[in-house]
Motif scaffolding. Structure first.
Motif, PDB file in Angstrom:
ATOM      1  N   VAL A 130     -41.218   6.327  26.697  1.00 35.90           N
ATOM      2  CA  VAL A 130     -42.294   7.134  26.140  1.00 35.90           C
ATOM      3  C   VAL A 130     -43.579   6.811  26.906  1.00 35.90           C
ATOM      4  CG1 VAL A 130     -43.611   7.697  24.063  1.00 35.90           C
ATOM      5  CG2 VAL A 130     -41.190   7.082  23.878  1.00 35.90           C
ATOM      6  N   TYR A 162     -46.186   8.837  16.078  1.00 37.54           N
ATOM      7  CA  TYR A 162     -45.082   8.814  17.042  1.00 37.54           C
ATOM      8  C   TYR A 162     -45.213   7.628  18.003  1.00 37.54           C
ATOM      9  CZ  TYR A 162     -41.613  10.854  20.256  1.00 37.54           C
ATOM     10  OH  TYR A 162     -40.513  11.072  21.040  1.00 37.54           O
ATOM     11  N   ALA A 166     -43.001   4.158  18.338  1.00 41.90           N
ATOM     12  CA  ALA A 166     -42.427   3.811  19.650  1.00 41.90           C
ATOM     13  C   ALA A 166     -42.793   2.385  20.040  1.00 41.90           C
ATOM     14  CB  ALA A 166     -42.918   4.794  20.711  1.00 41.90           C
ATOM     15  N   PHE A 218     -35.987   7.407  19.034  1.00 40.97           N
ATOM     16  CA  PHE A 218     -36.043   6.176  19.810  1.00 40.97           C
ATOM     17  C   PHE A 218     -34.813   5.300  19.691  1.00 40.97           C
ATOM     18  CE2 PHE A 218     -40.660   6.721  18.433  1.00 40.97           C
ATOM     19  CZ  PHE A 218     -40.962   7.521  19.527  1.00 40.97           C
TER      20      PHE A 218
END
Length: 338
Positions: A130, A162, A166, A218
């Protein structure tokens, strides 16, 4: 072999130009262009240029600054492919927002993460890498690694939750924390849903779904299910945090604008040894009863001067969902009195 920039050939109008660049590897050039040249079409649309392919050259035509920027983006994307990294729409968007940034990875020294100076940070998870797509996102991710407590405040679609999830997954994989705890206030968004059927998990899961969605991006499904069964990952309403001390954990409070002042104080004081805490929210989407102050606003007012707590702010420019989302947010902000 890297791309070669060819001398520009100006068109008859001084404001227009053709800027050509050579890409020696035809296989990488095909990947760069994308299926049915969709990558080129996206750059053309966003920069208002035309990109033509001539053999192993790409030529950007349009106003000179835009044509030069298009070539800069193409070269950066080609460099990604040379490094064995894929090119997707998100990568094009990132290069357009943050041109010329070199990749940068998060590395650990003991239990501390050190962010190198430079381009976008890469967050490693089990399923994908990411990368922040705006400068505000990049600064936010750095602060998530560097501070034990961080706030992410801004409109929907800016990646606050988000990216926090992550980073939590990345730190868990690296062994910096032992578990991940994700929480939200169970507040209805302007609708009365009535009594939901099922056990406690069934009743609260609809409120927690955005957190499940992020985790599924993830972690492989079976691994995620096992981690949740073993309580290595917990997803729970904010009310369930009372009385706990959260040690050696990465803790995220999402939709914090819907926490009351007392709930926010309760949550922030759960921080234990070896833990990281992230609080995300959008001040424009408070669903608390009229007249009840938001705990997020109180936290900003009371904690803003504490050096070890970072406050990170996002605007419509940082929206990474559909382009219309940014336009919608800007329209509502413009219509807000004061």
């Amino acid at each position: 072999m890297a791309a070669t920039l060819l001398p520009p050939r100006d068109a008859s109008d001084d404001t227009l130009a053709e800027v050509a660049v050579e890409f020696p590897d035809n296989f990488l050039l095909i990947e760069l262009c994308g299926e049915f040249d969709r990558n080129l079409a996206e750059i053309e649309q966003k920069l208002s240029v035309q990109i033509l392919r001539r053999g192993n050259h790409l030529v950007a035509m349009g106003e000179k600054p835009a044509a030069e920027e298009a070539v800069q983006v193409l070269r950066a994307l080609y460099a990604r492919l040379e490094a064995g990294r894929p090119v997707a729409s998100a990568d094009i968007d990132r290069e357009l927002r943050m041109p010329g940034a070199e990749p940068e990875r998060a590395s650990r020294d003991g239990n501390q993460f050190e962010m190198f100076k430079g381009g976008p940070v890469e967050i490693k998870t089990r399923k994908k890498m990411v990368e922040p797509r705006t400068e505000a996102q990049k600064a936010y991710v750095r602060n998530l690694f560097e501070h034990e407590m961080a706030f992410g405040i801004g409109p929907a679609g800016t990646g606050k939750t988000y990216l926090a999830v992550a980073v939590g997954v990345s730190m868990f994989i690296e062994g910096a924390v032992d578990k991940i705890i994700l929480s939200r206030p169970a507040v209805e968004a302007g609708e009365k849903l009535g009594y939901l059927p099922g056990d406690m998990k069934d009743k609260v899961d609809p409120y927690m779904q955005p957190l499940y969605d992020a985790l599924n991006d993830f972690l492989p499904g079976k691994q995620l299910a096992k981690m949740m069964e073993e309580k290595v990952i917990e997803i729970a309403p904010l009310a369930f945090m009372r009385g706990r001390t959260l040690s050696n954990a990465f803790v995220v409070l999402d939709e914090a604008q819907n926490a009351t002042t007392m709930q926010m104080k309760m949550f922030l004081t759960r921080l234990g040894e070896g833990s990281r805490m992230v609080i995300t929210g959008d001040r424009s989407q408070v669903d608390l009863p009229r007249g009840m102050p938001s705990g997020l606003q109180d936290a900003e007012r009371l904690l803003g001067r504490i050096d070890k707590i970072s406050f990170n702010y996002f605007t419509a420019r940082d929206v990474v969902r559909h382009p219309l989302v940014a336009a919608i947010i800007e329209a509502y902000e413009a219509d807000t009195p004061g």
